[in-house]
Design an enzyme around this catalytic site. Structure first.
Site, short mmCIF file in Angstrom:
data_model
loop_
_atom_site.label_atom_id
_atom_site.label_comp_id
_atom_site.label_asym_id
_atom_site.label_seq_id
_atom_site.Cartn_x
_atom_site.Cartn_y
_atom_site.Cartn_z
N TYR A 50 0.84 -1.14 0.07
CA TYR A 50 -0.10 -0.09 0.14
C TYR A 50 0.88 1.23 0.16
CZ TYR A 50 -3.30 3.40 1.96
OH TYR A 50 -3.91 4.72 1.85
N TYR B 80 -13.80 11.24 -0.79
CA TYR B 80 -13.97 10.76 0.80
C TYR B 80 -15.36 11.53 1.04
CZ TYR B 80 -9.34 9.43 0.03
OH TYR B 80 -8.24 8.90 -0.57
N VAL C 266 -3.60 12.65 -1.06
CA VAL C 266 -2.96 13.98 -0.23
C VAL C 266 -1.60 14.35 -0.62
CG1 VAL C 266 -4.41 13.01 1.97
CG2 VAL C 266 -1.85 11.97 1.39
N1 GLN Z 1 -0.79 7.07 1.75
C1 GLN Z 1 -1.75 8.00 2.21
C2 GLN Z 1 -2.53 7.38 3.66
O1 GLN Z 1 -2.57 6.23 3.80
C3 GLN Z 1 -2.99 8.07 1.24
C4 GLN Z 1 -4.19 8.69 1.85
C5 GLN Z 1 -4.89 9.82 0.73
O2 GLN Z 1 -4.19 10.11 -0.15
N2 GLN Z 1 -6.08 10.32 0.89
O3 GLN Z 1 -2.73 8.22 4.57
#
Ligand code: GLN
Length: 311
Positions: free
Chosen positions: A191, A243, A261
């Protein structure tokens, strides 16, 4: 087309002058250094034309935008079985909510919240070595973008693993509910690495074009997914891609999109083009503040919306 080039440049110039750029993500230490002044935009049309403005050639961290590509791969390998393990409903809380996963008894709301993407990573991992699975995901993104220069930024992956306490909690919850095949450690490694894929707006816009072209890769006509699956991935992006900010995004922009993010957003204009924007300052939901504003302006100027034509 040249008018649109002018429009893109105007949007970038106007937003670069804007006061509030949001807040750069700081919970992954390596992302802290991103410059909130950056703003790039690229449009990849389904006929192969490319347009861009601003910092469109500057590489950034894909983060959760990568979940579109891991979902596509997992649907290809597992089909509808995937939906036994993860839902298709919008989430009402932050992308890394632990409470929401507990309430849902270990079945994540959708494949784009962190818990859902961990399920997808677990399926892709299967009985492979994490390195093989990471390589497979990277090859897929390179293939879609028709660009072998896209890389995984190991520094960012390591940085995420050092501070991913919430994701560790989510993976352990999933395991406790019997919804993971591999150990949390292996799944978290895959991940963090796919989130750490680094590319620029031009590359991302190209990689997303199959979703605008009924599942076909524009550079070679190859069917990446069926037209029906492309529509469904777009539906999930529209309802879950931002989200708990997805409703507001649909209201303002009206296009399927997925944010990360790192400040990137991939948006799809079905039948027309794929758009990538990037600006690292985030709003309260973790979506690029200027990126959303740029997409809102562009969609409005062009009359692009899945909800109806421009009057
Ligand atoms: N790698 C980031 C996390 O797990 C991804 C979250 C995102 O981009 N919203 O928090």
């Amino acid at each position: 087309m040249s008018d649109l080039q002018g429009t893109l440049s105007e949007i970038v110039a106007a937003l670069k002058a804007a006061g509030d750029r949001g807040k750069v993500a700081d919970y992954i230490p390596e992302l802290r250094t991103a410059d909130p002044e950056m703003l790039g935009i690229a449009i990849a049309y389904i006929d192969g034309r490319l347009l861009s403005a601003g910092d469109a050639s500057q590489a950034f961290s894909m983060q959760s935008v990568s979940k579109v590509f891991t979902l596509t791969l997992a649907l290809g390998a597992f089909g509808d079985y995937l939906w036994d393990k993860v839902g298709r409903e919008p989430s009402n809380e932050a992308f890394n909510s632990i409470a929401e996963l507990e309430r849902a008894k270990g079945v994540p709301r959708n494949p784009f919240v962190n818990a859902g993407a961990l399920i997808v990573a677990d399926l892709l991992l299967g009985s492979h070595q994490p390195r093989e699975t990471i390589g497979e995901i990277l090859r897929f993104v390179r293939f879609l973008a028709d660009d072998g220069d896209i890389v995984v930024d190991e520094r960012i992956a390591r940085s995420e693993r050092q501070t991913d306490f919430r994701n560790v909690a989510l993976a352990n919850f999933l395991a406790a509910f019997g919804n993971l095949r591999n150990t949390p450690e292996r799944v978290l490694g895959v991940y963090a690495h796919h989130c750490a894929i680094s590319l620029n707006c031009l590359q991302l816009a190209k990689a997303g074009t199959f979703l605008a072209k009924e599942g076909r890769n524009p550079s070679n006509g190859y069917a990446v997914v069926s037209a029906e699956r492309a529509r469904r991935i777009n539906a999930l992006m529209l309802t879950c891609g931002q989200y708990d900010g997805s409703g507001e995004f649909a209201f303002r922009v009206g296009l399927p999109a997925k944010s990360g993010v790192g400040g990137g957003i991939l948006a799809i204009v079905p039948g027309v083009a794929s758009i990538a924007v990037w600006s690292p300052g985030l709003d309260a939901h973790g979506n690029s503040q200027l990126g959303c504003a740029a997409l809102e302006r562009l969609a409005h100027c062009q009359g692009w919306s899945v909800f109806g034509a421009k009057p």
